[in-house]
Scaffold this active site. Structure first.
Site, PDB file in Angstrom:
ATOM      1  N   ASP A 157       0.861  -1.169   0.000  1.00  0.00           N
ATOM      2  CA  ASP A 157       0.000   0.000   0.000  1.00  0.00           C
ATOM      3  C   ASP A 157       0.911   1.238   0.000  1.00  0.00           C
ATOM      4  O   ASP A 157       2.120   1.120   0.221  1.00  0.00           O
ATOM      5  CB  ASP A 157      -0.879  -0.034   1.254  1.00  0.00           C
ATOM      6  CG  ASP A 157      -1.640   1.252   1.477  1.00  0.00           C
ATOM      7  OD1 ASP A 157      -2.352   1.685   0.558  1.00  0.00           O
ATOM      8  OD2 ASP A 157      -1.516   1.827   2.575  1.00  0.00           O
TER       9      ASP A 157
ATOM     10  N   ASP B  94      -0.288   5.201   0.927  1.00  0.00           N
ATOM     11  CA  ASP B  94      -0.587   6.188   1.974  1.00  0.00           C
ATOM     12  C   ASP B  94      -0.722   5.506   3.335  1.00  0.00           C
ATOM     13  O   ASP B  94      -1.535   4.591   3.511  1.00  0.00           O
ATOM     14  CB  ASP B  94      -1.883   6.930   1.644  1.00  0.00           C
ATOM     15  CG  ASP B  94      -1.757   7.783   0.398  1.00  0.00           C
ATOM     16  OD1 ASP B  94      -0.804   8.576   0.321  1.00  0.00           O
ATOM     17  OD2 ASP B  94      -2.611   7.661  -0.507  1.00  0.00           O
TER      18      ASP B  94
END
Length: 218
Positions: free
Chosen positions: A7, A9
């Site tokens: 991922d 953020d």
């Protein structure tokens, strides 16, 4: 080969100030009171229209569309002023993994292609990821489409892949794909929420994550 999917953020970059600031500007631009930081951070990882639909429940589609457009404009302006920083140890971890001949790296993010490309360029991460999956091409997390696409791109079986993320959405997505999920404790969802969503472990920092990945890939 092993596949490690990251991922962005809350996992690789700390973009909370950009996200909250842009959402505040978007809500104010739509004539609404801004939301507290904690509420906004809970939707990080979702595709923007899905996130706004959750944050602006009770408001009509036109208002939600104004918020989406306002967020995009405000976030782009914030990004142009200063790129969100990598978390401490992120670059060393990525370099260590990229230097191995038995591991491939990929990204699965709620960001747009444009936003992801800007992040990669800002931090000099070109060439490290063999598969880049974004919200532009897939349903929002926790739908497993992004992970299934990364597996298809690389030809790695799901049993040899792991998703790294900071939210329950990431762990739910991994579980939906039949993939192992490793949580990180420095992001936007609490460690207990990651565990409840199926995280096999929650790393305390990037050094801890690197050690966990080394054990997993052995």
């Amino acid at each position: 080969m092993k596949l490690v999917v990251f991922d962005v953020d809350g996992t690789l970059v700390d973009s909370q100030h950009h996200i909250h600031g842009a959402m505040t500007a978007a809500f104010e631009g739509a004539g609404l009171d801004p939301l507290p930081r904690e509420a906004v951070l809970q939707i990080v990882g979702l595709s923007l229209p899905v996130a706004v639909a959750q944050l602006a429940q009770g408001h009509d589609g036109a208002t939600q569309a104004r918020i989406v457009d306002g967020y995009r404009a405000a976030f782009m302006q914030a990004r142009l002023v200063q790129a969100a920083p990598l978390y401490p140890g992120a670059l060393d971890c990525l370099d260590g993994l990229a230097g191995r001949d038995d591991i491939l790296l990929a990204v699965a993010t709620g960001k747009s292609r444009r936003g992801l490309a800007a992040m990669i360029q800002a931090h000099g991460l070109e060439g490290r990821f063999v598969s880049l999956q974004t919200a532009d091409d897939h349903p929002s997390k926790p739908h497993p489409a992004m992970l299934l696409a990364a597996l298809a791109d690389t030809g790695v079986p799901v049993t040899d892949a792991v998703m790294i993320g900071d939210t329950g959405f990431d762990m739910d997505m991994a579980r939906a794909a039949g993939m192992t999920g490793f949580g990180v404790g420095w992001g936007y969802h609490r460690p207990d929420l990651l565990t409840a969503s199926g995280a096999a472990l929650v790393a305390a920092d990037f050094a801890d994550l690197g050690q966990a990945l080394a054990r997993w890939a052995a």
